[in-house]
Design a protein around this motif. Sequence first.
Motif, PDB file in Angstrom:
ATOM      1  N   ARG A  56      -6.359 -17.744   6.410  1.00 33.15           N
ATOM      2  CA  ARG A  56      -7.665 -17.168   6.635  1.00 33.15           C
ATOM      3  C   ARG A  56      -8.433 -18.372   7.364  1.00 33.15           C
ATOM      4  O   ARG A  56      -8.861 -18.314   8.585  1.00 33.15           O
ATOM      5  N   ASN A  57      -8.658 -19.587   6.555  1.00 31.93           N
ATOM      6  CA  ASN A  57      -9.318 -20.663   7.095  1.00 31.93           C
ATOM      7  C   ASN A  57      -8.670 -21.408   8.135  1.00 31.93           C
ATOM      8  O   ASN A  57      -9.713 -21.806   9.105  1.00 31.93           O
ATOM      9  N   GLU A  58      -7.591 -21.348   8.344  1.00 26.63           N
ATOM     10  CA  GLU A  58      -6.811 -22.131   9.649  1.00 26.63           C
ATOM     11  C   GLU A  58      -7.189 -21.481  10.925  1.00 26.63           C
ATOM     12  O   GLU A  58      -7.656 -21.890  11.948  1.00 26.63           O
ATOM     13  N   ALA A  59      -7.227 -19.743  10.676  1.00 19.50           N
ATOM     14  CA  ALA A  59      -7.561 -19.036  11.791  1.00 19.50           C
ATOM     15  C   ALA A  59      -9.077 -19.370  12.096  1.00 19.50           C
ATOM     16  O   ALA A  59      -9.557 -19.300  13.158  1.00 19.50           O
ATOM     17  N   LEU A  60      -9.786 -19.465  11.069  1.00 19.33           N
ATOM     18  CA  LEU A  60     -11.203 -19.557  11.112  1.00 19.33           C
ATOM     19  C   LEU A  60     -11.617 -20.847  11.898  1.00 19.33           C
ATOM     20  O   LEU A  60     -12.275 -20.971  12.784  1.00 19.33           O
ATOM     21  N   HIS A  61     -10.834 -21.945  11.374  1.00 16.91           N
ATOM     22  CA  HIS A  61     -11.265 -23.342  12.043  1.00 16.91           C
ATOM     23  C   HIS A  61     -10.773 -23.301  13.466  1.00 16.91           C
ATOM     24  O   HIS A  61     -11.404 -23.980  14.382  1.00 16.91           O
ATOM     25  N   LEU A  62      -9.650 -22.643  14.083  1.00 14.66           N
ATOM     26  CA  LEU A  62      -9.199 -22.252  15.246  1.00 14.66           C
ATOM     27  C   LEU A  62     -10.300 -21.772  15.942  1.00 14.66           C
ATOM     28  O   LEU A  62     -10.894 -22.127  17.146  1.00 14.66           O
ATOM     29  N   MET A  63     -11.084 -20.556  15.520  1.00 15.99           N
ATOM     30  CA  MET A  63     -12.166 -19.953  16.229  1.00 15.99           C
ATOM     31  C   MET A  63     -13.318 -20.983  16.386  1.00 15.99           C
ATOM     32  O   MET A  63     -13.913 -21.073  17.296  1.00 15.99           O
ATOM     33  N   ARG A  64     -13.741 -21.648  15.180  1.00 17.57           N
ATOM     34  CA  ARG A  64     -14.828 -22.417  15.191  1.00 17.57           C
ATOM     35  C   ARG A  64     -14.367 -23.521  16.570  1.00 17.57           C
ATOM     36  O   ARG A  64     -15.519 -24.178  16.985  1.00 17.57           O
ATOM     37  N   ASP A  65     -13.512 -24.112  16.487  1.00 17.36           N
ATOM     38  CA  ASP A  65     -13.145 -25.095  17.352  1.00 17.36           C
ATOM     39  C   ASP A  65     -12.996 -24.912  18.946  1.00 17.36           C
ATOM     40  O   ASP A  65     -13.168 -25.644  19.784  1.00 17.36           O
TER      41      ASP A  65
ATOM     42  N   VAL B 221     -13.692 -21.724  20.581  1.00 17.64           N
ATOM     43  CA  VAL B 221     -14.599 -20.908  21.365  1.00 17.64           C
ATOM     44  C   VAL B 221     -15.662 -21.623  22.004  1.00 17.64           C
ATOM     45  O   VAL B 221     -15.879 -21.368  23.182  1.00 17.64           O
ATOM     46  N   PRO B 222     -16.250 -22.682  21.517  1.00 12.99           N
ATOM     47  CA  PRO B 222     -17.220 -23.602  22.246  1.00 12.99           C
ATOM     48  C   PRO B 222     -16.755 -24.098  23.732  1.00 12.99           C
ATOM     49  O   PRO B 222     -17.535 -24.266  24.472  1.00 12.99           O
ATOM     50  N   THR B 223     -15.409 -24.311  23.884  1.00 12.45           N
ATOM     51  CA  THR B 223     -15.159 -24.997  25.008  1.00 12.45           C
ATOM     52  C   THR B 223     -14.237 -23.968  25.922  1.00 12.45           C
ATOM     53  O   THR B 223     -13.844 -24.256  26.957  1.00 12.45           O
ATOM     54  N   ALA B 224     -13.972 -22.756  25.498  1.00 11.48           N
ATOM     55  CA  ALA B 224     -12.983 -21.687  25.843  1.00 11.48           C
ATOM     56  C   ALA B 224     -13.687 -21.033  27.379  1.00 11.48           C
ATOM     57  O   ALA B 224     -15.262 -21.118  27.086  1.00 11.48           O
ATOM     58  N   PRO B 225     -13.121 -20.398  28.209  1.00  9.57           N
ATOM     59  CA  PRO B 225     -13.721 -19.820  29.250  1.00  9.57           C
ATOM     60  C   PRO B 225     -14.516 -18.613  28.729  1.00  9.57           C
ATOM     61  O   PRO B 225     -14.076 -18.129  27.529  1.00  9.57           O
ATOM     62  N   PRO B 226     -15.537 -18.223  29.321  1.00  4.34           N
ATOM     63  CA  PRO B 226     -16.323 -17.133  28.821  1.00  4.34           C
ATOM     64  C   PRO B 226     -15.538 -16.025  28.548  1.00  4.34           C
ATOM     65  O   PRO B 226     -15.725 -15.165  27.515  1.00  4.34           O
ATOM     66  N   GLU B 227     -14.562 -15.906  29.531  1.00  2.00           N
ATOM     67  CA  GLU B 227     -13.732 -14.502  29.513  1.00  2.00           C
ATOM     68  C   GLU B 227     -12.875 -14.485  28.323  1.00  2.00           C
ATOM     69  O   GLU B 227     -12.660 -13.382  27.434  1.00  2.00           O
ATOM     70  N   LEU B 228     -12.531 -15.575  27.591  1.00  2.00           N
ATOM     71  CA  LEU B 228     -11.650 -15.772  26.511  1.00  2.00           C
ATOM     72  C   LEU B 228     -12.613 -15.332  25.168  1.00  2.00           C
ATOM     73  O   LEU B 228     -12.206 -14.533  24.094  1.00  2.00           O
ATOM     74  N   ALA B 229     -13.839 -15.848  25.493  1.00  2.00           N
ATOM     75  CA  ALA B 229     -14.660 -15.526  24.294  1.00  2.00           C
ATOM     76  C   ALA B 229     -15.165 -13.891  24.281  1.00  2.00           C
ATOM     77  O   ALA B 229     -15.361 -13.380  23.179  1.00  2.00           O
ATOM     78  N   ASN B 230     -15.066 -13.489  25.504  1.00  2.00           N
ATOM     79  CA  ASN B 230     -15.456 -11.729  25.347  1.00  2.00           C
ATOM     80  C   ASN B 230     -14.233 -11.116  24.694  1.00  2.00           C
ATOM     81  O   ASN B 230     -14.240 -10.225  23.899  1.00  2.00           O
TER      82      ASN B 230
ATOM     83  N   ALA C 139     -18.712 -20.161  14.123  1.00  2.00           N
ATOM     84  CA  ALA C 139     -17.906 -19.407  15.059  1.00  2.00           C
ATOM     85  C   ALA C 139     -18.684 -18.189  15.769  1.00  2.00           C
ATOM     86  O   ALA C 139     -18.628 -17.883  17.044  1.00  2.00           O
ATOM     87  N   LEU C 140     -19.496 -17.524  14.983  1.00  2.00           N
ATOM     88  CA  LEU C 140     -20.286 -16.682  15.642  1.00  2.00           C
ATOM     89  C   LEU C 140     -21.566 -17.257  16.474  1.00  2.00           C
ATOM     90  O   LEU C 140     -21.523 -16.444  17.694  1.00  2.00           O
ATOM     91  N   GLY C 141     -21.882 -18.381  16.238  1.00  2.00           N
ATOM     92  CA  GLY C 141     -22.779 -18.912  17.139  1.00  2.00           C
ATOM     93  C   GLY C 141     -22.128 -19.219  18.620  1.00  2.00           C
ATOM     94  O   GLY C 141     -22.620 -19.109  19.593  1.00  2.00           O
ATOM     95  N   ALA C 142     -21.004 -19.391  18.356  1.00  2.00           N
ATOM     96  CA  ALA C 142     -19.994 -19.990  19.550  1.00  2.00           C
ATOM     97  C   ALA C 142     -19.821 -18.713  20.565  1.00  2.00           C
ATOM     98  O   ALA C 142     -19.742 -18.755  21.646  1.00  2.00           O
ATOM     99  N   LEU C 143     -19.613 -17.662  19.960  1.00  2.00           N
ATOM    100  CA  LEU C 143     -19.338 -16.446  20.510  1.00  2.00           C
ATOM    101  C   LEU C 143     -20.761 -15.819  21.244  1.00  2.00           C
ATOM    102  O   LEU C 143     -20.546 -15.006  22.479  1.00  2.00           O
ATOM    103  N   LEU C 144     -21.741 -16.359  20.702  1.00  2.00           N
ATOM    104  CA  LEU C 144     -23.053 -15.884  21.124  1.00  2.00           C
ATOM    105  C   LEU C 144     -23.625 -16.693  22.279  1.00  2.00           C
ATOM    106  O   LEU C 144     -24.462 -16.272  23.082  1.00  2.00           O
TER     107      LEU C 144
END
Length: 316
Positions: free
Chosen positions: A180-189, A191-200, A241-246
């Motif tokens: 779970r934590n490894e998946a969470l770290h991926l989300m956290r790291d 999303v901030p640089t991912a294309p907006p479409e991927l965050a969607n 991760a939540l903040g990055a999605l928003l």
Amino acid sequence: DARLVMAFFTSLLATPRKASGKTLLERLGGATQLDDRRDALASFKELSAEEPLRLIVEGGIGLLVRLAGDEDAQLARDALETLSNLCDVGVPAEVPEDRPNANRVAGEHNCDMLLSDAELLPAALAPLERSDFYVRFHGLALLRQLLATRADKTHEALLHAPAAAGRVLALLEDERDIVRNEALHLMRDVVPTAPPELANILAFQGGFESLLTIAEGIVREEGSETADAGAGAVFADTFDALGALLARHVANRRLFVEGGALGRVLSLLALPPSHTSGQAARIRLACRTLWQLLRPPAGAAGGEAGGEGGGEGSGE
């Protein structure tokens, strides 16, 4: 002395010689018995951790991806670990003096090969649906290597395979903290640089739901005997991760408010009169997320420019 000569040749025969990568791949591709395939793959996995190897797709990367989807758990584990080794620019740690960048060159090459075919990355991540710990662990490690070395190409591959992104997102629900934590770290790291479409894609496939479930579980267990000593760091990662999605996404913000996530964050604001510094830090993180909703999205782009877009369509 004839005895010395005989002893020399006997020692040569008794000393196992390590097979080359090409030989092992040929053995692996031609083996029909499960034990033979396991042995060949185990040997190649060991070699991949010791030597900088550059593979082509046919009979190399493609073969390993197919084995990652094998019904035999040991083959799947070893195939994913091998792919992770091959795509890691830091493996092996020791390289020949005359080729100081051999590991980086090999790792970048193998990442390019894996990402050269649109079907390979989704196929490599498909085994994440299995519950096997090592399959999930090595699958996430492979994705991390690809993102670290070829972020843009990996983002593009995930955009064209939303089901693969969904499989990674589903691992936030794994009851094993390491996965779970490894998946969470991926989300956290990521999303901030991912294309907006991927965050969607991540948001509309249940990202807010999964992240808030983690946060609520931490709050629920606070003060109990089962509380995790590292829960504060996990809570912080969750809200990062939540903040990055928003941050850059108007459509995601609408989903956050209208889909019930906002109310769930508000419920986390309860703070007892006698509280710990950790509980106060949790409140600050939740308030930061609420404050973020009051500010205009930073650099909203793509289908979200002008206010509406993403998975919600345009206009109201």
